[in-house]
Design an enzyme around this catalytic site. Structure first.
Site, PDB file in Angstrom:
ATOM      1  CE1 TYR A  76      -4.048   1.959   0.330  1.00 27.93           C
ATOM      2  CE2 TYR A  76      -2.598   3.405   1.594  1.00 27.93           C
ATOM      3  CZ  TYR A  76      -3.786   3.192   0.906  1.00 27.93           C
ATOM      4  OH  TYR A  76      -4.688   4.214   0.783  1.00 27.93           O
ATOM      5  CG  PHE A 128      -6.660  17.458 -24.518  1.00 24.93           C
ATOM      6  CD1 PHE A 128      -6.676  16.855 -25.765  1.00 24.93           C
ATOM      7  CD2 PHE A 128      -7.016  16.697 -23.411  1.00 24.93           C
ATOM      8  CE1 PHE A 128      -7.028  15.514 -25.903  1.00 24.93           C
ATOM      9  CE2 PHE A 128      -7.358  15.355 -23.550  1.00 24.93           C
ATOM     10  CZ  PHE A 128      -7.367  14.770 -24.801  1.00 24.93           C
ATOM     11  CB  THR A 129     -11.595  17.126 -24.295  1.00 21.77           C
ATOM     12  OG1 THR A 129     -10.678  16.041 -24.153  1.00 21.77           O
ATOM     13  CG2 THR A 129     -11.945  17.279 -25.773  1.00 21.77           C
ATOM     14  CG  ASP A 219      -1.039  17.843 -21.930  1.00 23.80           C
ATOM     15  OD1 ASP A 219      -0.421  16.764 -21.782  1.00 23.80           O
ATOM     16  OD2 ASP A 219      -2.237  17.903 -22.221  1.00 23.80           O
ATOM     17  CE  LYS A 262      -3.641   9.777 -24.430  1.00 28.12           C
ATOM     18  NZ  LYS A 262      -3.909  11.130 -24.082  1.00 28.12           N
ATOM     19  NE  ARG A 386     -10.260  14.814 -30.047  1.00 33.29           N
ATOM     20  CZ  ARG A 386     -11.000  14.406 -29.020  1.00 33.29           C
ATOM     21  NH1 ARG A 386     -12.291  14.625 -28.985  1.00 33.29           N
ATOM     22  NH2 ARG A 386     -10.451  13.778 -28.004  1.00 33.29           N
ATOM     23  CG  PHE A 453     -16.031  13.994 -27.441  1.00 36.42           C
ATOM     24  CD1 PHE A 453     -15.865  15.120 -26.657  1.00 36.42           C
ATOM     25  CD2 PHE A 453     -15.162  12.942 -27.278  1.00 36.42           C
ATOM     26  CE1 PHE A 453     -14.855  15.179 -25.707  1.00 36.42           C
ATOM     27  CE2 PHE A 453     -14.142  12.985 -26.342  1.00 36.42           C
ATOM     28  CZ  PHE A 453     -13.993  14.110 -25.554  1.00 36.42           C
TER      29      PHE A 453
END
Ligand SMILES: *Cc1c(COP(=O)(O)O)cnc(C)c1O
Length: 461
Positions: A76, A128-129, A219, A262, A386, A453
């Protein structure tokens, strides 16, 4: 370059486990599409032949990463895999402090809640969303400061992700630097087509922000792909390693949010990385509430290990050359066939320009949503809208945002598909293009409140 002289890159790996694919008949695909409300997010993955919905969490892990999974320390607190990840992040990105999160948006949530006060403004190089939504939920207003070239799908600027310093300066003059807690810089810019930011621009933005006391938050989701573009396109970096470029990029920022799903070649994971102790302290407190203890942040020990090892593999030049090379291969073939795509070709995806592809449709007929549906119907290939659906609504006026770009994203999972899959894809897009004048638009029949979306439903007009 003379194409016959070109030396191929080929995949820098061989395959030792395969996952069979299913191919449905056209009538079956039609039924699946109707059941999914013409939204490719609502299709079952089993009914998809080549899945180019996203490069997020869809990567194939290496044998070394899988071996690392077996060394998962599922304690943990204080898992050894956390310390391995911390060391890798410090070494490759150069930030001092690490807060693991279940994925990128967990990091966005935490940094937004800590730094954004209601009534403040957060500039960024295109939205970005999830990033923008977390900024808005914290009471901030997002302001786009990307260069104009980013909004023009035909413009060949090599760094279309760059921040326009004049736009940033205009915002500072209008609202005051004290109303701007930080600027978010996406490297690369997903919504602009995977377009990179140059090192020169990062340096300039850093200098400007330092002068005005504004933090820079990267980001860093595809920062290594961005580093590849700096290496291949920016003067003076041709012989610099990706690792060194990445370190330099990060050195012009105070913090980074990261989706490991990514660049980092894993299926789940993310983190927030910071240099300021005070902000780190607060983030470490918050992560316990929303994600998990600060040494696992919602991840299993094995996930952290896979991410640490994925980072080592991601900065390898062979990997990145093949990764971006595959995307460029498809992009260049489509350009040769006269298909309208966003140029230059970005790092993780080829974007079809749906406005130019289906010029007979108005934007409120959802051309990109329509095209994505049509491509699935044609050959079982899954892509993503998009455009106007992703852009959502303006919370003041209630009307749609009308983005200039109306795109269909063909996104490439890392190390998953072969060049033969790419050829099938190219032929399928060409087939849809040949029949384009017969394609009818869609109407929205269900609209969720947030990030519509993902779950919106449509019918044919
Ligand atoms: C995917 C992504 C995110 C969000 O990360 P998740 O891991 O999906 O939560 C943030 N920014 C960019 C540019 C992304 O592509």
């Amino acid at each position: 370059m003379n194409p016959s002289k070109r030396r191929s890159w080929a995949e820098p790996f061989k395959i030792k486990m395969v996952e069979p694919l299913k191919m449905l008949k056209r009538e079956e695909r039609q039924k699946c599409l109707e059941e999914a409300g013409y939204n490719t997010f609502l299709l079952r993955s089993e009914d998809v032949y080549i899945d180019l919905l996203t490069d997020s969490g869809t990567n194939a892990m290496s044998d070394w990463q899988w071996a690392g999974m077996m060394t998962g320390d599922e304690a943990y607190a204080g898992s050894k895999n956390y310390y391995n990840l911390e060391q890798a992040v410090q070494h490759y990105y150069g930030y001092k402090y690490l807060v693991p999160t279940h994925q990128g948006r967990g990091a966005e949530h935490i940094i937004s809640q800590i730094l954004i006060k209601p009534g403040t403004f957060v500039p960024g190089n295109m939205y970005f969303t999830t990033t923008r939504l977390h900024q808005e939920l914290a009471g901030g207003t997002f302001v786009d400061v990307i260069v104009d070239e980013a909004h023009d799908p035909a413009n060949l600027h090599p760094f279309k992700g760059n921040v326009d310093l004049n736009k940033l300066d205009a915002l500072v003059k209008k609202v005051g630097a004290d109303k701007i807690p930080y600027i978010t810089i996406g490297v690369t810019v997903n919504m602009a087509g995977g377009q990179p930011v140059s090192m020169a621009n990062l340096k300039e933005v850093r200098a400007y922000c330092q002068k005005h006391g504004i933090r820079v938050v990267l980001d860093a989701t595809r920062a290594i792909e961005n580093a590849h573009f700096i290496r291949t396109r920016e003067k003076g970096y041709g012989n610099t390693s990706l690792a060194a470029i990445l370190r330099e990029m990060c050195s012009y920022s105070d913090a980074a949010t990261m989706s490991g799903k990514k660049d980092l070649l894993v299926n789940i994971g993310g983190f927030l990385a910071l240099n300021e102790w005070d902000v780190f302290e607060e983030a470490r407190n918050m992560v316990v509430v929303y994600e998990g203890l600060h040494t696992y942040g919602g991840l299993a020990g094995r996930d952290m290990e896979a991410m640490a090892r994925g980072l080592v593999e991601a900065v390898s030049e062979d990997h990145m050359r093949a990764r971006v090379g595959q995307v460029e291969y498809v992009g260049e073939k489509l350009i040769e066939a006269g298909i309208p795509v966003v140029r230059p070709i970005g790092g993780h995806a080829v974007f079809l320009d749906a406005k130019a592809f289906l010029p007979h449709l108005k934007q409120v007929q959802f051309p990109a949503q329509t095209l994505a549906a049509e491509l699935y119907l044609e050959s079982g290939i899954r892509s993503m809208e998009r455009g106007i659906v992703s852009a959502g609504r303006n919370k003041e006026t209630g009307d749609h945002y009308y983005p200039k770009l109306e795109l269909v994203r063909l996104t490439f999972p890392r190390r998953v598909y072969t060049q033969a899959h790419c050829d099938v894809l190219i032929e399928s897009v060409e087939a849809v293009y040949e029949n384009r004048t017969k394609i009818k638009g869609l109407k929205m029949v269900y609209e969720p409140k947030y990030l519509r979306f993902f779950q919106a439903r449509f019918e044919r007009e």
